[in-house]
Write a protein that holds these residues in place. Sequence first.
Motif, PDB file in Angstrom:
ATOM      1  N   VAL A  99      -1.626  17.327  -2.191  1.00 57.46           N
ATOM      2  CA  VAL A  99      -2.012  17.725  -3.555  1.00 57.46           C
ATOM      3  C   VAL A  99      -3.546  17.787  -3.616  1.00 57.46           C
ATOM      4  O   VAL A  99      -4.193  16.928  -4.206  1.00 57.46           O
ATOM      5  N   PRO A 100      -4.140  18.822  -2.992  1.00 56.59           N
ATOM      6  CA  PRO A 100      -5.610  18.845  -2.856  1.00 56.59           C
ATOM      7  C   PRO A 100      -6.375  18.817  -4.176  1.00 56.59           C
ATOM      8  O   PRO A 100      -7.450  18.239  -4.259  1.00 56.59           O
ATOM      9  N   SER A 128      -6.799   9.589   5.295  1.00 59.22           N
ATOM     10  CA  SER A 128      -6.378  10.969   5.024  1.00 59.22           C
ATOM     11  C   SER A 128      -6.698  11.319   3.571  1.00 59.22           C
ATOM     12  O   SER A 128      -6.893  10.423   2.732  1.00 59.22           O
ATOM     13  N   PRO A 129      -6.756  12.615   3.250  1.00 56.70           N
ATOM     14  CA  PRO A 129      -6.995  12.995   1.851  1.00 56.70           C
ATOM     15  C   PRO A 129      -5.977  12.396   0.882  1.00 56.70           C
ATOM     16  O   PRO A 129      -6.349  11.955  -0.208  1.00 56.70           O
ATOM     17  N   ASP A 130      -4.701  12.364   1.253  1.00 55.36           N
ATOM     18  CA  ASP A 130      -3.701  11.766   0.358  1.00 55.36           C
ATOM     19  C   ASP A 130      -3.962  10.281   0.160  1.00 55.36           C
ATOM     20  O   ASP A 130      -3.847   9.761  -0.952  1.00 55.36           O
ATOM     21  N   GLN A 131      -4.319   9.574   1.227  1.00 49.96           N
ATOM     22  CA  GLN A 131      -4.594   8.132   1.133  1.00 49.96           C
ATOM     23  C   GLN A 131      -5.820   7.894   0.252  1.00 49.96           C
ATOM     24  O   GLN A 131      -5.827   7.014  -0.601  1.00 49.96           O
ATOM     25  N   ARG A 132      -6.868   8.700   0.427  1.00 52.35           N
ATOM     26  CA  ARG A 132      -8.067   8.553  -0.409  1.00 52.35           C
ATOM     27  C   ARG A 132      -7.720   8.792  -1.879  1.00 52.35           C
ATOM     28  O   ARG A 132      -8.221   8.100  -2.762  1.00 52.35           O
ATOM     29  N   THR A 133      -6.866   9.777  -2.134  1.00 52.57           N
ATOM     30  CA  THR A 133      -6.495  10.100  -3.512  1.00 52.57           C
ATOM     31  C   THR A 133      -5.759   8.941  -4.168  1.00 52.57           C
ATOM     32  O   THR A 133      -6.077   8.564  -5.298  1.00 52.57           O
ATOM     33  N   ILE A 134      -4.787   8.353  -3.476  1.00 55.49           N
ATOM     34  CA  ILE A 134      -4.036   7.251  -4.083  1.00 55.49           C
ATOM     35  C   ILE A 134      -4.951   6.042  -4.291  1.00 55.49           C
ATOM     36  O   ILE A 134      -4.818   5.321  -5.283  1.00 55.49           O
ATOM     37  N   VAL A 135      -5.905   5.831  -3.400  1.00 53.10           N
ATOM     38  CA  VAL A 135      -6.857   4.727  -3.574  1.00 53.10           C
ATOM     39  C   VAL A 135      -7.727   4.981  -4.808  1.00 53.10           C
ATOM     40  O   VAL A 135      -7.951   4.076  -5.616  1.00 53.10           O
ATOM     41  N   LEU A 136      -8.184   6.202  -4.981  1.00 56.93           N
ATOM     42  CA  LEU A 136      -8.988   6.533  -6.163  1.00 56.93           C
ATOM     43  C   LEU A 136      -8.162   6.354  -7.444  1.00 56.93           C
ATOM     44  O   LEU A 136      -8.658   5.799  -8.430  1.00 56.93           O
ATOM     45  N   LEU A 170       2.327  13.684  -5.564  1.00 53.90           N
ATOM     46  CA  LEU A 170       1.860  12.970  -4.371  1.00 53.90           C
ATOM     47  C   LEU A 170       2.870  11.866  -4.063  1.00 53.90           C
ATOM     48  O   LEU A 170       2.915  10.843  -4.744  1.00 53.90           O
ATOM     49  N   ALA A 171       3.690  12.091  -3.064  1.00 53.59           N
ATOM     50  CA  ALA A 171       4.725  11.123  -2.697  1.00 53.59           C
ATOM     51  C   ALA A 171       4.074   9.901  -2.057  1.00 53.59           C
ATOM     52  O   ALA A 171       3.488   9.988  -0.985  1.00 53.59           O
TER      53      ALA A 171
END
Length: 178
Positions: A35-36, A83-91, A136-137
């Motif tokens: 989910v960019p 990864s981008p997905d991991q960074r997103t969930i952390v944010l 984002l799963a």
Amino acid sequence: MDETRVHRLREEIRNVTLTDMGDECFYPKLEGDSVPWLWESAKEFAEFLGYQVRLIEPSDPKIEGLIDFNRENRHIGVSHNQSPDQRTIVLLHELGHLLATFPTTFLCPHDDCPEHGCAETVAEAIAYLAAEYLGLACQARCLPRIATYAALSKALDEPGLRGVILTNANILVKVLTQ
């Protein structure tokens, strides 16, 4: 369920979790960039709240993200080696802290105190609900963290906690999709 049984179950979960965790992460990391747009939207929302988002190299590899509440240098740091997905969930997790405004987050520097666990439970639950709703799963990452933080704290006993989580997850979804 009586208080003694709840306490005993909480201790059993805590003991198993702490034993299984060791020095390694106890949950899988997210891979990919599914989910960019979500990273950019979350970053813009953080900036609207007065926080600059920075990719950082934390001194402790277990740290995925942090908030600096210093009035002159307010920022959210997210570990760059994810990864981008991991960074997103952390944010989203760090935004969960800001939205829920748990004062104990500011007062409790120790990961093992109950107030910290409660704040972490709420932030992770907000991130999970918003991320899953937005595509984002992250169930494999978030649910073990929510269960662990809740077991290590008295989060399960907090009145109104469900409302705090659902309200703030809903706010986060609405803001990020506008």
